[in-house]
Enzyme design. Structure first.
Site, mmCIF file in Angstrom:
data_model
loop_
_atom_site.group_PDB
_atom_site.id
_atom_site.type_symbol
_atom_site.label_atom_id
_atom_site.label_comp_id
_atom_site.label_asym_id
_atom_site.label_seq_id
_atom_site.Cartn_x
_atom_site.Cartn_y
_atom_site.Cartn_z
ATOM 1 N N ILE A 151 58.023 0.242 -9.948
ATOM 2 C CA ILE A 151 59.386 0.404 -10.615
ATOM 3 C C ILE A 151 59.727 1.921 -11.419
ATOM 4 O O ILE A 151 60.861 2.191 -11.103
ATOM 5 C CB ILE A 151 59.337 -0.854 -11.924
ATOM 6 C CG1 ILE A 151 59.092 -2.298 -11.518
ATOM 7 C CG2 ILE A 151 60.512 -0.531 -12.947
ATOM 8 C CD1 ILE A 151 58.970 -3.024 -12.555
ATOM 9 N N ASP A 256 63.630 -4.762 -23.420
ATOM 10 C CA ASP A 256 63.665 -6.113 -22.656
ATOM 11 C C ASP A 256 62.521 -6.963 -22.826
ATOM 12 O O ASP A 256 62.520 -8.241 -22.379
ATOM 13 C CB ASP A 256 63.695 -5.779 -21.186
ATOM 14 C CG ASP A 256 64.090 -6.964 -20.450
ATOM 15 O OD1 ASP A 256 65.010 -7.584 -20.661
ATOM 16 O OD2 ASP A 256 63.354 -7.168 -19.210
ATOM 17 N N GLU A 261 57.752 -13.655 -27.249
ATOM 18 C CA GLU A 261 58.822 -13.900 -26.775
ATOM 19 C C GLU A 261 58.972 -15.473 -26.817
ATOM 20 O O GLU A 261 58.294 -15.967 -26.390
ATOM 21 C CB GLU A 261 58.718 -13.628 -25.255
ATOM 22 C CG GLU A 261 58.795 -11.951 -25.096
ATOM 23 C CD GLU A 261 58.909 -11.522 -23.828
ATOM 24 O OE1 GLU A 261 59.059 -12.171 -22.711
ATOM 25 O OE2 GLU A 261 58.985 -10.037 -23.651
ATOM 26 N N HIS A 279 64.265 -10.409 -21.936
ATOM 27 C CA HIS A 279 63.337 -10.359 -20.535
ATOM 28 C C HIS A 279 63.911 -10.907 -19.390
ATOM 29 O O HIS A 279 63.592 -11.837 -18.737
ATOM 30 C CB HIS A 279 62.125 -11.202 -20.848
ATOM 31 C CG HIS A 279 60.798 -10.709 -20.156
ATOM 32 N ND1 HIS A 279 59.393 -11.025 -20.530
ATOM 33 C CD2 HIS A 279 60.898 -10.314 -18.985
ATOM 34 C CE1 HIS A 279 58.632 -10.466 -19.465
ATOM 35 N NE2 HIS A 279 59.418 -10.094 -18.487
ATOM 36 N N ILE A 280 64.999 -10.060 -19.119
ATOM 37 C CA ILE A 280 65.715 -10.188 -17.896
ATOM 38 C C ILE A 280 65.683 -9.248 -16.893
ATOM 39 O O ILE A 280 66.434 -9.219 -15.932
ATOM 40 C CB ILE A 280 67.202 -10.404 -18.220
ATOM 41 C CG1 ILE A 280 67.741 -9.316 -18.848
ATOM 42 C CG2 ILE A 280 67.456 -11.851 -19.080
ATOM 43 C CD1 ILE A 280 69.135 -9.335 -19.085
ATOM 44 N N ALA A 282 63.828 -8.774 -14.128
ATOM 45 C CA ALA A 282 63.889 -9.111 -12.860
ATOM 46 C C ALA A 282 65.023 -10.180 -12.216
ATOM 47 O O ALA A 282 65.146 -10.599 -11.348
ATOM 48 C CB ALA A 282 62.484 -9.748 -12.391
#
Ligand code: NAD
Length: 304
Positions: A151, A256, A261, A279-280, A282
């Site tokens: 990444i 993110d 969470e 947490h989006i 991906a």
């Protein structure tokens, strides 16, 4: 005929690929743990994303199980020690979502640099804060990328394309295997912290990286730095980040991932210089499609 159980949804094209390769595929969603334990014995492979937990009892009940395939990055939901003990191979597809995560990190950088969270909140509240929202361009600024793996390198390429300088910090072996000549190799974490206008984190959470960025590290950064964390919650110390944002040392943040969470008490909830997503990283159509194909390819490769 070998049988594959898909426990969390994957792209239908992935299911078709496995069927075309001669496997019997059962795609089911939300199987309760006790039922999974009962039925897993019929299957040679199980496919999961992040929702289904492949626990020791499930693995022990999987008398015919050869493979556990996790679509995506991380293997937190698979008991890897139990799989090893049972001789079941565990694979994942980390590369399939790199582009999606890197694009989200860039989106957070731009959102914070141009005050999009505050502009949006203000407009929704009927305000017109034109004079208060002077932003910063990315061009000619230095982005420090901590963790220059899949990444991190993808983000580095995009930032380079935008005219930014790129400096990276990673373990020595990772830095020495880099081929991109536009990436400056930081001599230490402190070196990166001192040079960067933007800092984006892209490394796993391990005992060594937990709270890697905390009060001491914020003190070593430029005033007005922008921080982005799309890696794992807890790599950046949330309490220390909230303090650095409140004091103005850090001008803004894009986040993110969170220590818990969903967060129980979100320390950034009242901060309009913070851009947040649940947490989006991906979660894109293209990323999910690639995950579906990649996980199917791995199943075909290992069961054929
Ligand atoms: P990767 O393995 O390709 O790269 C990680 C890099 O971190 C490696 O170069 C490694 O050497 C480096 N690293 C590890 N420990 C280090 C340390 N102690 N000090 C310095 N560098 C260290 O991983 P990736 O696929 O690029 O993923 C990076 C992170 O992004 C992971 O934490 C992953 O879980 C996270 N991620 C988040 C989302 C999301 O939805 N936000 C999605 C996918 C991945």
């Amino acid at each position: 005929m070998k049988k594959v159980l898909v426990c969390d949804p994957i792209a239908p094209e992935g299911v078709k690929m496995m069927e075309d390769a001669g496997f019997e595929v059962d795609a089911r969603k939300g199987i309760p743990p006790e039922e999974l334990e009962k039925i897993v014995g019929d299957y040679n492979a199980v496919i999961v994303r992040s929702a289904t937990k492949v626990t020791e009892p499930v693995i022990k009940a999987g008398k015919n199980l050869e493979l556990i395939a996790r679509g995506g990055v991380g293997l937190d939901n698979v008991d890897q020690a139990a799989a090893k003990e049972a001789g079941v191979k565990v694979v994942n597809t980390p590369e399939a979502s790199s582009r999606s995560v890197a694009e989200l990190a860039l989106a957070h950088m731009l959102a914070v640099a141009r005050h999009i969270p505050r502009g949006t909140a203000g407009m929704k509240a009927g305000k017109w804060e034109k004079k208060k929202l002077k932003g910063t361009e990315l061009m000619d600024k230095t982005v420090g990328i901590i963790g220059i793996g899949r990444i991190g390198r993808t983000l580095a390429g995009m930032c380079n394309g935008l005219g930014m300088k790129v400096v990276a910090y990673d373990l020595p072996e990772a830095l020495s295997s880099l081929t991109e000549d536009y990436i400056e190799r930081a001599s230490s974490l402190d070196d990166l912290l001192a040079k960067s206008d933007f800092i984006s984190l892209h490394l796993p959470k391990t005992p060594k990286t937990a709270n890697m960025i905390s009060s001491e590290q914020f003190g070593k950064m430029k005033d007005g730095v922008i921080i982005v964390n799309c890696s794992r919650g807890g790599v950046v110390d949330e309490k220390a980040l909230a303090e650095a944002l409140a004091s103005g040392k850090v001008a803004g943040a894009g986040i993110d991932v969170f220590e818990k969470e969903p967060p129980e008490e979100n320390p950034f909830a009242g901060m309009d210089n913070v851009s947040m997503t649940p947490h989006i990283g991906a979660s894109t159509k293209e990323g999910q499609f690639r995950v579906g194909l990649a996980v199917a390819e791995k199943v075909i490769e290992h069961l054929s």
